[in-house]
Scaffold this active site. Sequence first.
Site, PDB file in Angstrom:
ATOM      1  N   LYS A  28      27.561  -8.664 -54.688  1.00 32.66           N
ATOM      2  CA  LYS A  28      26.434  -9.271 -53.966  1.00 32.66           C
ATOM      3  C   LYS A  28      26.945 -10.159 -52.835  1.00 32.66           C
ATOM      4  CE  LYS A  28      23.309  -8.966 -57.925  1.00 32.66           C
ATOM      5  NZ  LYS A  28      22.649  -9.619 -59.080  1.00 32.66           N
ATOM      6  N   GLN A  32      22.456 -15.092 -62.116  1.00 38.19           N
ATOM      7  CA  GLN A  32      22.780 -13.810 -62.748  1.00 38.19           C
ATOM      8  C   GLN A  32      22.441 -13.845 -64.242  1.00 38.19           C
ATOM      9  OE1 GLN A  32      23.723 -11.163 -60.990  1.00 38.19           O
ATOM     10  NE2 GLN A  32      23.940  -9.823 -62.761  1.00 38.19           N
ATOM     11  N   ASP A  51      14.962 -12.545 -56.565  1.00 40.98           N
ATOM     12  CA  ASP A  51      14.923 -11.621 -57.702  1.00 40.98           C
ATOM     13  C   ASP A  51      13.479 -11.244 -58.047  1.00 40.98           C
ATOM     14  OD1 ASP A  51      17.341 -10.759 -58.773  1.00 40.98           O
ATOM     15  OD2 ASP A  51      17.663 -12.596 -59.935  1.00 40.98           O
TER      16      ASP A  51
HETATM   17  N1  GUN Z   1      21.183  -8.812 -64.451  1.00 41.72           N
HETATM   18  C1  GUN Z   1      20.936  -7.476 -64.413  1.00 41.72           C
HETATM   19  N2  GUN Z   1      20.127  -7.181 -63.370  1.00 41.72           N
HETATM   20  C2  GUN Z   1      19.862  -8.336 -62.747  1.00 41.72           C
HETATM   21  C3  GUN Z   1      19.099  -8.674 -61.592  1.00 41.72           C
HETATM   22  O1  GUN Z   1      18.469  -7.827 -60.940  1.00 41.72           O
HETATM   23  N3  GUN Z   1      19.084  -9.987 -61.265  1.00 41.72           N
HETATM   24  C4  GUN Z   1      19.744 -10.930 -61.977  1.00 41.72           C
HETATM   25  N4  GUN Z   1      19.644 -12.196 -61.583  1.00 41.72           N
HETATM   26  N5  GUN Z   1      20.462 -10.664 -63.045  1.00 41.72           N
HETATM   27  C5  GUN Z   1      20.519  -9.364 -63.420  1.00 41.72           C
END
Ligand code: GUN
Length: 298
Positions: free
Chosen positions: A53, A97, A120
């Site tokens: 990311k 995350q 998100d």
């Molecule tokens: N863990 C797995 N997928 C995601 C996501 O799309 N966002 C976040 N913050 N954590 C994740």
Amino acid sequence: MTARLLDGKVMARLIRDEVATEATELLARGVKPGLAVVLLGEDPASQVYVRSKGNACQEAGMHSETIRLPAETTEAELLAVIDRLNADPQIHGMLVQLPLPRAINSDAVLRRIDPAKDVDGFHPVNVGKLVIGDPTAFKPATPYGVQEMLIRSGIDTKGMHAVIVGRSNIVGRPMANLLIQDGPGGNATVTVCHSRSRDLPSITRLADLLIVAIGRPNFVTADMVKPGAVVIDVGINRVDDAAAPKGYRIVGDVEFGPVSEVASAITPVPGGVGQMTIALLLKNTLQAARQASGGAAG
Ligand code: GUN
């Protein structure tokens, strides 16, 4: 039948290039979109995602901050980090995350993020906006990626029976909400299945569009798929493989080989939906920067 391969790599590249162009335009107006990613602990998969990311952000010409905290970080400490990022004008989007260590209440953490920076789309304000079709909602990046993949592949979801396997807040539920909206990538009839669904194969076999997000390797087999269906595999599972260089390999929730003989189109794992998620996260960050600087959504 041998299914057409829906290539997430190619489509994600296109979107990332579009985002980079738009970020340059925004920069010319004095706004540099900024994304902060917060990671607690050492989970290997999460570390890979978070690094990707950050790199993708920089490649798109955006400001990127990665905040790595020890697994023992308390909830109060994490909330204080979120408060600081909420107040930071350089940060337009942020995410924590998931999954978080068990000692931390994830709901409290997600609710602390300013909805205007919640790229998100997990804050209840954005969930509600998505449900009512408000264009300022942030669409969760994974289902948003699936929808973009369908649109950009020329697969018209209008009138299709879409069956989603999995009801998580990250994928299944927002996916259902996107597919029932009126507009491109929407207008589908949606069924959501989950661990308590009775006779799952009889339901999945009704699907014109089958979207699988349950986190179980090779769960969907060819007998569960209607001939000619479009199959989207959201799963990313590590399975032990002594012959692989790392001792494991990545497989999806769909048994790829046999299902690709039945489906009309299918996403590979890796190289499918996973690639799209980061691209759409960048697009959301751009949207956050635009909305914060008084521009329109999108
Ligand atoms: N863990 C797995 N997928 C995601 C996501 O799309 N966002 C976040 N913050 N954590 C994740």
